[in-house]
Each structure stands twice: as C-alpha cells, then as structure tokens.
Design an enzyme around this catalytic site. Structure first.
Site, PDB file in Angstrom:
ATOM      1  N   ASN A  10       0.866  -1.178   0.000  1.00 30.45           N
ATOM      2  CA  ASN A  10       0.000   0.000   0.000  1.00 30.45           C
ATOM      3  C   ASN A  10       0.901   1.225   0.000  1.00 30.45           C
ATOM      4  O   ASN A  10       1.465   1.599   1.032  1.00 30.45           O
ATOM      5  CB  ASN A  10      -0.907  -0.023   1.226  1.00 30.45           C
ATOM      6  CG  ASN A  10      -1.959   1.083   1.201  1.00 30.45           C
ATOM      7  OD1 ASN A  10      -1.867   2.035   0.438  1.00 30.45           O
ATOM      8  ND2 ASN A  10      -2.960   0.946   2.042  1.00 30.45           N
ATOM      9  N   LYS A  17       3.539   1.042   2.949  1.00 32.13           N
ATOM     10  CA  LYS A  17       3.108   0.136   4.004  1.00 32.13           C
ATOM     11  C   LYS A  17       2.974  -1.264   3.429  1.00 32.13           C
ATOM     12  O   LYS A  17       2.618  -1.433   2.261  1.00 32.13           O
ATOM     13  CB  LYS A  17       1.773   0.599   4.594  1.00 32.13           C
ATOM     14  CG  LYS A  17       1.834   1.980   5.230  1.00 32.13           C
ATOM     15  CD  LYS A  17       0.470   2.415   5.733  1.00 32.13           C
ATOM     16  CE  LYS A  17       0.534   3.824   6.323  1.00 32.13           C
ATOM     17  NZ  LYS A  17      -0.795   4.295   6.778  1.00 32.13           N
ATOM     18  N   ARG A  91      -2.791  -2.171  -3.455  1.00 37.84           N
ATOM     19  CA  ARG A  91      -3.914  -1.247  -3.381  1.00 37.84           C
ATOM     20  C   ARG A  91      -3.749  -0.162  -4.441  1.00 37.84           C
ATOM     21  O   ARG A  91      -2.671   0.391  -4.624  1.00 37.84           O
ATOM     22  CB  ARG A  91      -3.992  -0.592  -2.004  1.00 37.84           C
ATOM     23  CG  ARG A  91      -5.087   0.478  -1.923  1.00 37.84           C
ATOM     24  CD  ARG A  91      -5.181   1.090  -0.543  1.00 37.84           C
ATOM     25  NE  ARG A  91      -6.137   2.188  -0.525  1.00 37.84           N
ATOM     26  CZ  ARG A  91      -5.816   3.465  -0.510  1.00 37.84           C
ATOM     27  NH1 ARG A  91      -4.540   3.839  -0.502  1.00 37.84           N
ATOM     28  NH2 ARG A  91      -6.738   4.414  -0.496  1.00 37.84           N
ATOM     29  N   HIS A 179     -11.511   4.916  -1.012  1.00 42.19           N
ATOM     30  CA  HIS A 179     -11.636   4.205   0.270  1.00 42.19           C
ATOM     31  C   HIS A 179     -12.516   2.962   0.158  1.00 42.19           C
ATOM     32  O   HIS A 179     -13.014   2.443   1.163  1.00 42.19           O
ATOM     33  CB  HIS A 179     -12.202   5.125   1.370  1.00 42.19           C
ATOM     34  CG  HIS A 179     -11.316   6.273   1.719  1.00 42.19           C
ATOM     35  ND1 HIS A 179     -11.809   7.527   1.998  1.00 42.19           N
ATOM     36  CD2 HIS A 179      -9.964   6.377   1.797  1.00 42.19           C
ATOM     37  CE1 HIS A 179     -10.805   8.353   2.260  1.00 42.19           C
ATOM     38  NE2 HIS A 179      -9.676   7.677   2.132  1.00 42.19           N
ATOM     39  N   GLY A 204     -10.218  10.188   8.124  1.00 41.05           N
ATOM     40  CA  GLY A 204      -8.795  10.257   8.399  1.00 41.05           C
ATOM     41  C   GLY A 204      -8.262  11.515   7.755  1.00 41.05           C
ATOM     42  O   GLY A 204      -9.014  12.469   7.520  1.00 41.05           O
ATOM     43  N   ASN A 205      -6.971  11.555   7.462  1.00 38.74           N
ATOM     44  CA  ASN A 205      -6.437  12.709   6.738  1.00 38.74           C
ATOM     45  C   ASN A 205      -7.135  12.855   5.400  1.00 38.74           C
ATOM     46  O   ASN A 205      -7.383  13.955   4.923  1.00 38.74           O
ATOM     47  CB  ASN A 205      -4.930  12.550   6.532  1.00 38.74           C
ATOM     48  CG  ASN A 205      -4.312  13.809   5.960  1.00 38.74           C
ATOM     49  OD1 ASN A 205      -4.523  14.908   6.460  1.00 38.74           O
ATOM     50  ND2 ASN A 205      -3.545  13.658   4.886  1.00 38.74           N
ATOM     51  N   GLY A 206      -7.473  11.717   4.783  1.00 36.34           N
ATOM     52  CA  GLY A 206      -8.423  11.679   3.676  1.00 36.34           C
ATOM     53  C   GLY A 206      -9.739  11.184   4.234  1.00 36.34           C
ATOM     54  O   GLY A 206      -9.774  10.184   4.952  1.00 36.34           O
ATOM     55  N   ARG A 235      -7.500  18.703   1.716  1.00 32.12           N
ATOM     56  CA  ARG A 235      -8.291  18.783   0.483  1.00 32.12           C
ATOM     57  C   ARG A 235      -9.553  19.602   0.698  1.00 32.12           C
ATOM     58  O   ARG A 235     -10.150  19.568   1.772  1.00 32.12           O
ATOM     59  CB  ARG A 235      -8.668  17.379   0.006  1.00 32.12           C
ATOM     60  CG  ARG A 235      -7.482  16.492  -0.305  1.00 32.12           C
ATOM     61  CD  ARG A 235      -7.933  15.059  -0.505  1.00 32.12           C
ATOM     62  NE  ARG A 235      -6.816  14.146  -0.719  1.00 32.12           N
ATOM     63  CZ  ARG A 235      -6.847  12.852  -0.439  1.00 32.12           C
ATOM     64  NH1 ARG A 235      -7.936  12.323   0.101  1.00 32.12           N
ATOM     65  NH2 ARG A 235      -5.802  12.093  -0.669  1.00 32.12           N
ATOM     66  N   ASP A 284      -3.772  17.746  11.155  1.00 32.17           N
ATOM     67  CA  ASP A 284      -3.897  16.656  12.120  1.00 32.17           C
ATOM     68  C   ASP A 284      -4.949  17.030  13.162  1.00 32.17           C
ATOM     69  O   ASP A 284      -4.803  18.030  13.882  1.00 32.17           O
ATOM     70  CB  ASP A 284      -2.549  16.397  12.792  1.00 32.17           C
ATOM     71  CG  ASP A 284      -2.533  15.103  13.595  1.00 32.17           C
ATOM     72  OD1 ASP A 284      -3.486  14.872  14.369  1.00 32.17           O
ATOM     73  OD2 ASP A 284      -1.573  14.342  13.458  1.00 32.17           O
ATOM     74  N   GLY A 332      -8.730   6.804  11.068  1.00 34.12           N
ATOM     75  CA  GLY A 332      -8.015   7.325  12.233  1.00 34.12           C
ATOM     76  C   GLY A 332      -8.828   8.277  13.093  1.00 34.12           C
ATOM     77  O   GLY A 332      -8.842   8.173  14.324  1.00 34.12           O
ATOM     78  N   GLY A 334     -12.210   8.665  12.871  1.00 36.78           N
ATOM     79  CA  GLY A 334     -13.429   7.960  13.274  1.00 36.78           C
ATOM     80  C   GLY A 334     -13.219   7.047  14.458  1.00 36.78           C
ATOM     81  O   GLY A 334     -14.092   6.911  15.319  1.00 36.78           O
ATOM     82  N   GLU A 384      -8.305  -3.375   5.735  1.00 37.02           N
ATOM     83  CA  GLU A 384      -8.081  -3.302   4.292  1.00 37.02           C
ATOM     84  C   GLU A 384      -7.142  -4.399   3.798  1.00 37.02           C
ATOM     85  O   GLU A 384      -7.384  -5.001   2.741  1.00 37.02           O
ATOM     86  CB  GLU A 384      -7.543  -1.915   3.925  1.00 37.02           C
ATOM     87  CG  GLU A 384      -8.543  -0.800   4.188  1.00 37.02           C
ATOM     88  CD  GLU A 384      -7.919   0.575   4.121  1.00 37.02           C
ATOM     89  OE1 GLU A 384      -8.329   1.370   3.259  1.00 37.02           O
ATOM     90  OE2 GLU A 384      -7.014   0.862   4.943  1.00 37.02           O
TER      91      GLU A 384
END
Length: 398
Positions: A10, A17, A91, A179, A204-206, A235, A284, A332, A334, A384
C-alpha cells in the site's frame, strides 16, 4: 497444510506500508507488517513488527527516493528471515474507465492505468511505480491490483454520471469514489448481519462517506478524484467551481504556462486546503483539538467545518437510503476522536440517534449508541489488508 504467504503493498506519497498474511487452506493469519515512512525527508523510518506487535526491524535510514525505500522492503523479504511471498496484492485508488475490476497485473495493464493518472494524481504514479518494481524484483510471483473504486462499481448511473458535456464523459470523467477497500472491510466485518440501510464514514487525513444499501454502494462522497466530497486534512472537498476558477485566474497572472497554473491549483486544492487551510495550523485533528483547548478560534472553525460537512452528507444519504439502520465511524479520526463522534451525532438528533457518553469514551471497536437509539452507531477499524488478501486468493483460484 499448504502455505500461501500473501504480501500486501500500500504505497502513499511519502510511505510504503506492507504486510504478509498466511492464506493457505482458507486461513487468514497476519504474520507481520511494516512500513517505510518519511520518503524524501530527513525523518526516514523503517520498521517491521510481528503479529504480537514485537519490533523485528526498527531503523532510521536515509530515504531520498522511492527506489531506496522500496529496496529496503524487498531486501528484507529476500533476506530469509521472513517467508517469501507466493502472491502480491497492490492497493490502487482508481484504474480509470477501462480498468474497473481487480485482476492480474501485467506491464500493459500498468500502462493502461497510467493513462488516467489525473483521476488520482497523488496516488497513481507512486502505485504504478511500485507495481513495475514489484514485477521486476519479485520475478515469477503473481501480482494483483485491488481497486478502491471496485466497491463503488454498483452505484447507479444517475450517481456516477457528472453534469458535464458529453465529450468529457466520454473521456472517463465520472464519479469513481475512493476508500472502497475500507468500506468493503466494514461489510466483511458486519457479516452475516449487514444492515439494510447503512452509512459508513471513513474519517482520516483523507475523509469520505458512503451510503450502502443491502451491502452494496449506492453513493459515495468522493468523485472523480479523492479531492471531492467532504473536507479532508488538506483537500477542499466539494466546492463551488467558481472558487477554483477564481484561484486559477490569480495563479495564471504569474504562472509560466497553463500546465504550470493547473499544477499550482492542484497543490492549493489538494495539499493546502481542508483542515490545514482553514486552521492555518495543521491537518492533524489531534493538533487541532489541542489548539481548541488553548482557545484557538481558527482551529475551532476548521473542526466545526469538518463536522458540519459530514452532517450534511449523512443527512442527504438518509434521504437517498430512505432511512438509516446503522452509522459506522472508521479511519483514524473515526476510531480515535471521541469528540468528533459526539459532535456529529449531537447534530443528528432529527434521526433519533442517542449516543451513550460512556460507550463513546473509548478508542477502538465498540457500539457507542444507547440501547434506546433507533439507529445503531458503531466504531469499526478497517481491515483493508485482509480484504486485499481475500481478493488475491480469489483471483489466484480463478
């Protein structure tokens, strides 16, 4: 017992990752996971830990390029200390209009997906590079692409189609979503009792949100690119096109050419906006919560904007679904931002949602709604990598 180690890759803008699962004889056991973080910075990290969380590798190498970073991963997997992968799953956010199914990767397939880099410009180039290198460095090992957009393929045409001239629709411009592997993992974890009318918020950040009917995607917030939808860390989310035209014209006053102007606009909309742009502090949520506690008004506005946008999308999806049985928070923010969940649910009183403060005061998987709440609210971490492994095993069998 047959062995089938499956490697999951990923890749992100500054990280790679990975994890390895044992998938032989129907088993799905995580053997280890790791990451190379801080690519292109002076803060490189390379770590691997086993299924119990024990660190097996913990280094701070120089990571000037993706090539250097990926070589660390490959060398570790070829060292003999870890099981060599028998198959690899990658991914990918979106493969474009011609690559809509998870499938075996070939050089020609990578070329095809690269034609649609503009549909996920921060992700596709990196993912395609890692795929090419994986084919070369793990010669003979089958590689498979697993698309985030695959889960969203069930959206009806009225949802997918953009209100634009037909010539651009013919170029593949439509709603793809993102996602999707995360959403698919939530459905997997809810089996066999998947609610008929479900909303999942991947925060999350996205950040994105999806309306799911009978276990299939009905609608999702991100559109052609991950920049659309609800506000994210950096974004804009959905925004009046006139705002982007205004910014583009200002940029064009000093830009070298049209391409340079478009590139600068992309940076503004995807890397300088969202929570970071509103707060002028951070993308963040943890930093913003600390700033709010210290009385920072711009941080408060950024978080309020995030929550307000999320509530609007949830409300619209309730209308689309014709009701709501369950709301799930994941990602993250959530999973970990207790205040976010409380603030969002407090604004959904018209749905009858009743949050249990004691249950909500928890990080990790939980039911956080009260027993008398007509809508169940849950927190479920995504899985995932497991979903990618499942797809790889299915595709190998096929």
């Amino acid at each position: 017992m047959s062995s089938l180690p499956v490697l999951v890759l990923n890749s992100g803008s500054s990280s790679i990752k990975f994890s390895v699962y044992e998938a032989g004889d129907g088993e799905r056991t995580k053997l280890f996971e790791g990451a190379v973080d801080g690519i292109g910075t002076d803060l490189g990290k390379f770590w691997i830990k086993d299924a119990n969380g024990k660190k097996l590798v913990d280094e701070t190498p120089a990571l000037p390029t993706r090539a250097v970073a990926f070589k660390l991963v490959v060398d570790a997997l070829h060292s003999g200390k870890f099981p060599a992968p028998a198959a690899i799953g990658h991914r990918m956010v979106c493969g474009g209009p011609t690559v809509q199914n998870n499938q075996l990767i070939t050089p020609e397939l990578i070329d095809e997906m690269e034609l649609y880099t503009a549909f996920a410009p921060l992700h596709t180039p990196i993912a395609c590079y890692i795929m090419r290198e994986s084919l070369r460095l793990f010669a003979g090992v089958p590689n498979f692409v697993c698309l985030d957009s695959y889960f969203h393929r069930t959206m009806p045409e009225v949802v997918r189609h953009m209100p634009i001239p037909a010539e651009y629709s013919a170029m593949g411009v439509r709603r793809y979503g993102a996602h999707g592997i995360s959403y698919e993992s939530i459905i997997h974890q809810l089996q066999p009792n998947v609610p008929e009318k479900l909303i999942v918020a991947h925060l999350g950040n996205g950040a994105s949100i999806s309306a799911i009917l009978h276990g299939q995607c009905l609608d999702t917030s991100m559109g052609l690119t991950p920049t659309g939808g609800i506000i994210s860390g950096t974004r804009t989310g959905d925004i009046d096109p006139g705002v982007l035209l205004f910014i583009l014209r200002k940029i064009a006053e000093t830009a070298e050419n049209a391409t340079a102007a478009a590139d600068q606009l992309e940076v503004v909309a995807s890397k300088k906006a969202g929570l970071l742009g509103v707060s002028e502090l951070s993308n963040d949520m943890r930093d913003l919560r600390d700033a709010i506690n210290a009385g920072n008004a711009k941080a408060r506005l950024a978080v309020d904007k995030f929550n307000w946008t999320l509530v609007k999308w949830i409300g619209s999806y309730v209308a689309e679904l014709g009701g709501l049985d369950m709301l799930v928070f994941t990602g993250g923010i959530g999973e970990n931002d207790i205040a976010c969940r409380a603030e969002v649910c407090a604004s959904l009183g018209a749905l009858g949602i009743v949050l249990d403060p004691a249950r909500n005061n928890f990080r990790g998987e939980a039911v956080i709604s009260a027993d008398n709440s007509p809508v169940k609210v849950r927190v479920i971490p995504p899985a995932e990598d497991l979903i990618i492994v499942n797809h790889v095993v299915r595709l190998l069998a096929a």
